[in-house]
Design a protein around this motif. Structure first.
Motif, PDB file in Angstrom:
ATOM      1  N   LYS A 210       0.830  -1.209   0.000  1.00 13.95           N
ATOM      2  CA  LYS A 210       0.000   0.000   0.000  1.00 13.95           C
ATOM      3  C   LYS A 210       0.862   1.256   0.000  1.00 13.95           C
ATOM      4  O   LYS A 210       0.537   2.244  -0.673  1.00 13.95           O
ATOM      5  CB  LYS A 210      -0.917  -0.006   1.226  1.00 13.95           C
ATOM      6  N   GLY A 211       1.988   1.204   0.738  1.00 12.47           N
ATOM      7  CA  GLY A 211       2.887   2.357   0.755  1.00 12.47           C
ATOM      8  C   GLY A 211       3.457   2.658  -0.626  1.00 12.47           C
ATOM      9  O   GLY A 211       3.573   3.825  -1.027  1.00 12.47           O
ATOM     10  N   ILE A 212       3.802   1.600  -1.368  1.00 15.50           N
ATOM     11  CA  ILE A 212       4.319   1.795  -2.735  1.00 15.50           C
ATOM     12  C   ILE A 212       3.234   2.391  -3.627  1.00 15.50           C
ATOM     13  O   ILE A 212       3.484   3.345  -4.388  1.00 15.50           O
ATOM     14  CB  ILE A 212       4.820   0.454  -3.306  1.00 15.50           C
ATOM     15  N   LEU A 213       2.021   1.855  -3.543  1.00 18.53           N
ATOM     16  CA  LEU A 213       0.927   2.364  -4.374  1.00 18.53           C
ATOM     17  C   LEU A 213       0.577   3.804  -4.008  1.00 18.53           C
ATOM     18  O   LEU A 213       0.332   4.632  -4.898  1.00 18.53           O
ATOM     19  CB  LEU A 213      -0.300   1.462  -4.217  1.00 18.53           C
ATOM     20  N   SER A 214       0.553   4.109  -2.713  1.00 16.97           N
ATOM     21  CA  SER A 214       0.218   5.470  -2.277  1.00 16.97           C
ATOM     22  C   SER A 214       1.282   6.465  -2.726  1.00 16.97           C
ATOM     23  O   SER A 214       0.968   7.595  -3.145  1.00 16.97           O
ATOM     24  CB  SER A 214       0.071   5.517  -0.753  1.00 16.97           C
ATOM     25  N   SER A 215       2.545   6.046  -2.642  1.00 12.73           N
ATOM     26  CA  SER A 215       3.634   6.923  -3.076  1.00 12.73           C
ATOM     27  C   SER A 215       3.526   7.224  -4.572  1.00 12.73           C
ATOM     28  O   SER A 215       3.694   8.372  -4.999  1.00 12.73           O
ATOM     29  CB  SER A 215       4.983   6.268  -2.765  1.00 12.73           C
TER      30      SER A 215
END
Length: 724
Positions: free
Chosen positions: A504-509
């Motif tokens: 999720k952190g990768i997608l949000s970034s």
């Protein structure tokens, strides 16, 4: 000309009359006979009842015109149908037979002496009669009536052109190939010397066709003012390593190729790219442009910011597909660096699975014996997928998953055991991985949690309008990824998952870098997102006007798009009326009912007249793409035309060829004939199949992500042909 002498083009009706059998000149009935031409003879002015052209001459010319006789000093009629032609010829033969019956009878041969004059006359009449019989017999054959020998000869000449020129067989489905030979067959162009020569094709005809295509595109360009366009750009190098920048104009009507700029000797920095884009904007009109779409490269981003400074109402939008592909690579090919420790710890197992898959594929495909062995066990083929391809890792694993049974059958077969290879350790490693169910479970897990990302790439990687769908689909995608991971880990919704948090952190970034306020504004103008049906699909959903982030970005857009305070007041007022459905037509029950069912643009066209400024804005935003895929796909066209075997084409000539090729395909795909008939999908596929029912899996895989709409049509045809 006298109308009393006119006759109908109904040939069958004329041939049934009793008088036609005794008419010495029956073909006069099929022209309108006018005044006699001075000078003697049987010459008249006359008008053909089939083609309507006015001619002059005797009955001989009438016969040559109607019966298609060449070399008689008159153009043949191209409006006489085959059935009518056969009946006209029958009438002519009957009249000739009747004429012969009126001649005096020639006495039979005898031993009685006759004068030399009588003998010569009788003999010539007798021989002439025999010759006429022979001619009638030869003309009576169906083969001669339809020129079968000539047709076969022409077919052979055309086929010889294909074979010697190395032309693909699916060129025969090209509508322009069909129309060119149809025109040649039905026209009598006296003095025309076919075909056009080498220099004429590459100079004058090329320029004329470029102008013709530009004229054909004018109706599409006329819609830009109301529907808006997106300028899409991407870079490439031709076979001579010349750097090119591709410019496409994408709109609701489809992607139109504009130009390919030769950047030889130039530094492709932000100033250079911004200048090129500004020139294109000025050429098509800045008020027609909604956004500029490029990839996420730093120089493109900086150039986009410069363009936004010059034209505040135009947005630079990163390609959503490129953004998703970068996110997919960050997850599936995590790098072991200091600032990426947590991601690598959680995701390195995906990299290892992918490495094993590549090893299996390379081990089989890099040796003819192993590849031959594999082909005996599988009707499907292993794919060589380029790293530059979107979602290449997922594509590779999806194919291996389809081949699982065939691969396992191969490695446990006697052929595999008997196969001698110097690298026995590698063969054992391949066999071990293919038979390892734990490894296949990891493959399944990767495909499960990346499927939502892959599906969103498929949705956005088209030429269809999707800008207004990105915001919603991104949220749905993240939720589906979470569901897949939590299902595998056996966690409840309120529990924490370290792996999901990393993903999720990768997608949000990537979303924070790839989204713009334009996504929020387009999302706000979709009427479906204000319906009870949509709000109740997911617990806690709110309408766009109640979402703080979306509302903030929408107001930012309004400030840039409408510089005047009076205009902003009016557009905010209209948005309030629309979003609250508080007055006028928005209180209509049909209006509220159709919000959930109608296409967004059609809904605005039907019910948006009360808020004209907002309606005009909706027309533009709801018709825009969200990716630069059309520009990247156009390099395939450029590579097809400017190939290694045609590497001496100048950039200008190559650009003209691509302009004609791409835009004629665009116009053709908008026609009804493109989806059915002889020219169906004429620009898809190749020599591997003669009809869509025989398209191989490899061909469909090559269309995947590049032409998803075409792929769906081919899948439908394959499934339809296979059903009993």
């Amino acid at each position: 000309m006298s109308s009393s002498s006119s006759a109908s083009c109904n040939v069958s009706g004329s041939s049934n009359s009793s008088e036609s059998m005794k008419d010495l000149y029956p073909l006069w009935k099929f022209v309108v006979k006018g005044d006699k031409i001075s000078g003697g003879g049987g010459n008249y002015n006359w008008k053909c009842n089939f083609c309507g052209e006015v001619k002059n001459g005797s009955y001989t010319r009438v016969k040559a015109h109607l019966l298609g006789e060449q070399g008689k000093g008159i153009q043949t009629c191209n409006k006489v149908k085959i059935d009518d032609l056969a009946k006209l010829r029958s009438l002519h033969r009957e009249s000739e037979d009747y004429k012969k019956s009126l001649l005096p009878k020639v006495p039979p041969f005898s031993n009685e002496p006759i004068s030399s004059h009588t003998s010569t006359e009788a003999t010539s009449m007798r021989l002439g009669s025999f010759d006429n019989v022979k001619k009638r017999k030869s003309k009576n054959t169906i083969s001669d009536a339809f020129n079968v020998k000539s047709r076969d000869h022409l077919d052979s000449e055309i086929a010889r052109m294909f074979y010697t020129g190395g032309l693909p067989f699916n060129l025969a489905r090209n509508p322009y190939y069909v129309s060119s030979y149809t025109m040649a067959a039905n026209s009598n162009l006296s003095g025309y010397k076919p075909p056009p020569g080498y220099n004429k094709l590459r100079t004058t005809l090329l320029c004329k066709e470029t102008e013709n295509v530009d004229r054909l595109l004018q109706p599409m360009k006329a819609t830009w003012k109301t529907k808006g366009v997106s300028i899409v750009s991407d870079g490439w190098s031709d076979p001579q390593r010349r750097p090119l920048i591709n410019i496409m104009i994408a709109s609701e009507t489809g992607p139109m190729f504009m130009k390919a700029i030769d950047c030889s000797g130039e530094i492709k920095d932000k100033d250079f790219i911004a200048t090129l884009l500004s020139e294109v904007i000025d050429e098509i009109g800045d008020q027609n442009v909604v956004q500029i779409i490029t990839d996420n490269a730093s120089n493109c981003k900086a150039a986009g910011e410069l363009v936004e400074g010059r034209y505040p109402h135009i947005y630079w939008t990163p390609c959503v597909v490129h953004t998703l592909n970068l996110a997919m690579k960050s997850i599936c090919a995590a790098k072991n660096v200091l600032n990426n420790v947590e991601v690598y710890d959680e995701c390195h197992w995906i990299t290892e699975v992918h490495a094993d898959a590549l090893f299996i594929k390379n081990y089989i495909m890099n040796h003819s014996m192993r590849l031959s062995m594999f082909n005996k066990f599988s009707p499907l083929k292993l794919l060589c997928i380029a790293d530059t391809r979107f979602a290449s890792i997922v594509c590779m694993l999806k194919r291996l998953k389809l081949l699982k049974t065939s691969l396992q059958s191969m490695v446990i077969s006697e052929n595999w055991s008997l196969y001698k290879d110097d690298r026995r350790g590698q063969a054992s490693h391949v066999r071990e991985k293919i038979l390892d169910e734990i490894w296949w479970e990891k493959v399944d897990y990767i495909l499960d949690f990346t499927r939502p990302i892959y599906e969103m790439i498929r949705v956005c990687d088209t030429d269809k309008s999707s800008l207004h769908l990105v915001y919603e689909r991104w949220d749905i995608m993240v939720q589906k990824v979470k569901d897949a991971i939590y299902k595998k880990e056996g966690k409840l919704d309120y529990e924490q998952s370290t792996f999901f948090n990393v993903v999720k952190g990768i997608l949000s970034s990537r979303w924070s870098k790839g989204s713009t306020p334009l996504h929020s504004l387009a999302h706000s103008l979709n009427p479906r997102f204000y319906t009870e049906e949509w709000l109740n699909e997911v617990p806690g959903r709110v309408a766009p006007n109640a979402d703080n982030e979306i509302s903030t970005q929408r107001l930012q857009c309004f400030r840039r798009l409408f510089q005047s305070p009076d205009e902003r007041f009016k557009i905010n007022t209209e948005f309030a009326i629309f979003s609250q459905k508080s007055e006028g037509i928005f209180l209509n029950i049909d209006c509220m009912h159709d919000m959930a069912l109608m296409d967004a643009k059609n809904w605005w066209a039907t019910y948006g007249s009360q808020v004209p400024m907002l309606q005009g804005l909706a027309y533009k935003l709801l018709g825009q793409p969200s990716s630069s895929s059309c520009s990247e796909r156009n390099w395939s066209t450029y590579k097809f035309i400017h190939s290694c075997t045609r590497n001496k084409l100048t950039p200008k000539r190559a650009q003209d060829l691509v302009y004609i090729h791409n835009n004629l395909r665009l116009l053709s795909r908008r026609s009804e004939e493109y989806t059915k008939g002889r020219s169906k999908l004429w620009d898809v596929g190749g020599d591997e199949h003669d009809n869509l029912g025989e398209v191989g899996i490899l061909e469909m895989a090559e269309l995947s992500l590049d032409e998803p709409e075409m792929e769906n049509m081919i899948f439908d045809d394959v499934l339809g042909d296979g059903e009993e």
